[in-house]
Design an enzyme around this catalytic site. Structure first.
Site, PDB file in Angstrom:
ATOM      1  N   LEU A   1      -5.909 -14.694  11.256  1.00  0.00           N
ATOM      2  CA  LEU A   1      -5.612 -13.302  11.588  1.00  0.00           C
ATOM      3  C   LEU A   1      -6.759 -12.485  11.015  1.00  0.00           C
ATOM      4  CD1 LEU A   1      -1.792 -12.993  10.759  1.00  0.00           C
ATOM      5  CD2 LEU A   1      -2.857 -13.195  13.004  1.00  0.00           C
ATOM      6  N   ASP A   2      -7.106 -11.401  11.677  1.00  0.00           N
ATOM      7  CA  ASP A   2      -8.165 -10.530  11.161  1.00  0.00           C
ATOM      8  C   ASP A   2      -7.742  -9.967   9.810  1.00  0.00           C
ATOM      9  OD1 ASP A   2      -9.489 -10.926  13.537  1.00  0.00           O
ATOM     10  OD2 ASP A   2      -8.696  -9.090  14.443  1.00  0.00           O
ATOM     11  N   LYS A   3      -8.727  -9.500   9.068  1.00  0.00           N
ATOM     12  CA  LYS A   3      -8.434  -8.961   7.730  1.00  0.00           C
ATOM     13  C   LYS A   3      -7.390  -7.841   7.798  1.00  0.00           C
ATOM     14  CE  LYS A   3     -10.762  -7.364   3.575  1.00  0.00           C
ATOM     15  NZ  LYS A   3     -12.003  -6.949   2.944  1.00  0.00           N
TER      16      LYS A   3
ATOM     17  N   LYS B   1      -7.244  -7.342  20.245  1.00  0.00           N
ATOM     18  CA  LYS B   1      -8.038  -6.104  20.140  1.00  0.00           C
ATOM     19  C   LYS B   1      -9.009  -5.983  21.309  1.00  0.00           C
ATOM     20  CE  LYS B   1      -7.834  -5.933  15.120  1.00  0.00           C
ATOM     21  NZ  LYS B   1      -8.496  -6.331  13.903  1.00  0.00           N
TER      22      LYS B   1
ATOM     23  N   HIS C   1     -10.564 -12.068  17.794  1.00  0.00           N
ATOM     24  CA  HIS C   1     -10.176 -10.665  18.043  1.00  0.00           C
ATOM     25  C   HIS C   1      -9.540 -10.460  19.419  1.00  0.00           C
ATOM     26  CE1 HIS C   1     -12.202  -9.565  14.460  1.00  0.00           C
ATOM     27  NE2 HIS C   1     -13.406  -9.360  14.938  1.00  0.00           N
TER      28      HIS C   1
END
Ligand code: URA
Length: 240
Positions: A105-107, A193, A190
């Site tokens: 998962l992204d930060k 997004k 990502h």
């Protein structure tokens, strides 16, 4: 299975540290095959020996599976010189167990992250061939419309030429900022997004709420974790 020290086996459950295991043995609260254990240095086959604490089987498992409710600001990595990782959220005993995140998962993304040391199943779940569903709750700038849903369903093409598999966009609310549930069958970098950005509606908040059959346990506060039950691991296994 190879023989292991009693304290290591007891600590592998994540319920006690090795130091606590030692204390439990000292107080005569640990039995192995019905007889009081003498020393934590004794070695046993954890899959064969019946080890109990206070008369209750410890429930040894060869592999560890953890569900973490990832907060924003931590990296889905096992080590990183630049910041806190999801492993830093686990107690020391668990950090020693060579766990790694099942996908990233992204930060700034929150929510369900599985951690395990069972490489074969983890890789199978992530394999692009398996199409295990990942479900996200997203808030995006701008008004999401039925056309966005149709574009997701058809398979979006991203700026860099990446052609996404058909995905599901369910609008939960639409306004200046919209809320949606996004279901993907793949997990490119990502991806949520980039897909929403491709529709001109950049993500302002993202949370993973389900992976395969497993919903995020809402009883877990951000940053908290729990072990998966045997049934949950069996369900993951059944997916692949
Ligand atoms: N898609 C994203 O864009 N980010 C994540 O962290 C997960 C899916």
């Amino acid at each position: 299975m190879e023989l292991q020290r009693l304290d290591k086996i007891i600590a592998s459950t994540g319920r006690w540290s090795r130091r606590e295991a030692k204390e439990l043995v000292r107080r005569g609260l640990v039995t192995v095959d019905g007889a009081a254990a003498g020393s934590v240095e004794e070695k046993f086959d954890p899959e064969e020996a019946e080890i109990a604490v206070n008369g209750e089987a410890i429930g040894y498992r060869r592999y560890t599976w953890i569900m973490l409710n990832k907060p924003a600001g931590v990296l889905s990595a096992t080590e990183d010189g630049r910041g806190k990782t999801v492993l830093d959220l686990l107690p020391r005993e668990l950090q020693k167990r060579e766990l790694f995140p099942v996908g990233r998962l992204d930060k700034d993304t929150e929510g369900l992250l599985l951690l395990t040391n069972e490489g074969v199943l983890a890789h199978a779940l992530l394999s692009p061939k398996r199409h295990v569903d990942k479900v996200y709750y997203a808030r995006a700038a701008g008004r999401l419309t039925e056309e966005d849903c149709l574009a997701f369903a058809a398979g979006l093409s991203l700026e860099d030429g990446l052609r996404c598999l058909p995905a599901k966009l369910e609008i939960l609310s639409a306004g200046e900022e919209s809320e949606a549930r996004v279901t993907l069958r793949e997990g490119k970098f990502h991806q949520v997004k980039r897909m929403l950005a491709a529709r001109g509606k950049p993500v302002v908040y993202l949370e993973r709420i389900q992976m395969g059959t497993l919903p995020l346990d809402r009883g877990l506060s951000r940053g908290a974790f729990r072990f998966l039950t045997e049934e949950e691991v069996a369900e993951l296994r059944a997916l692949v």
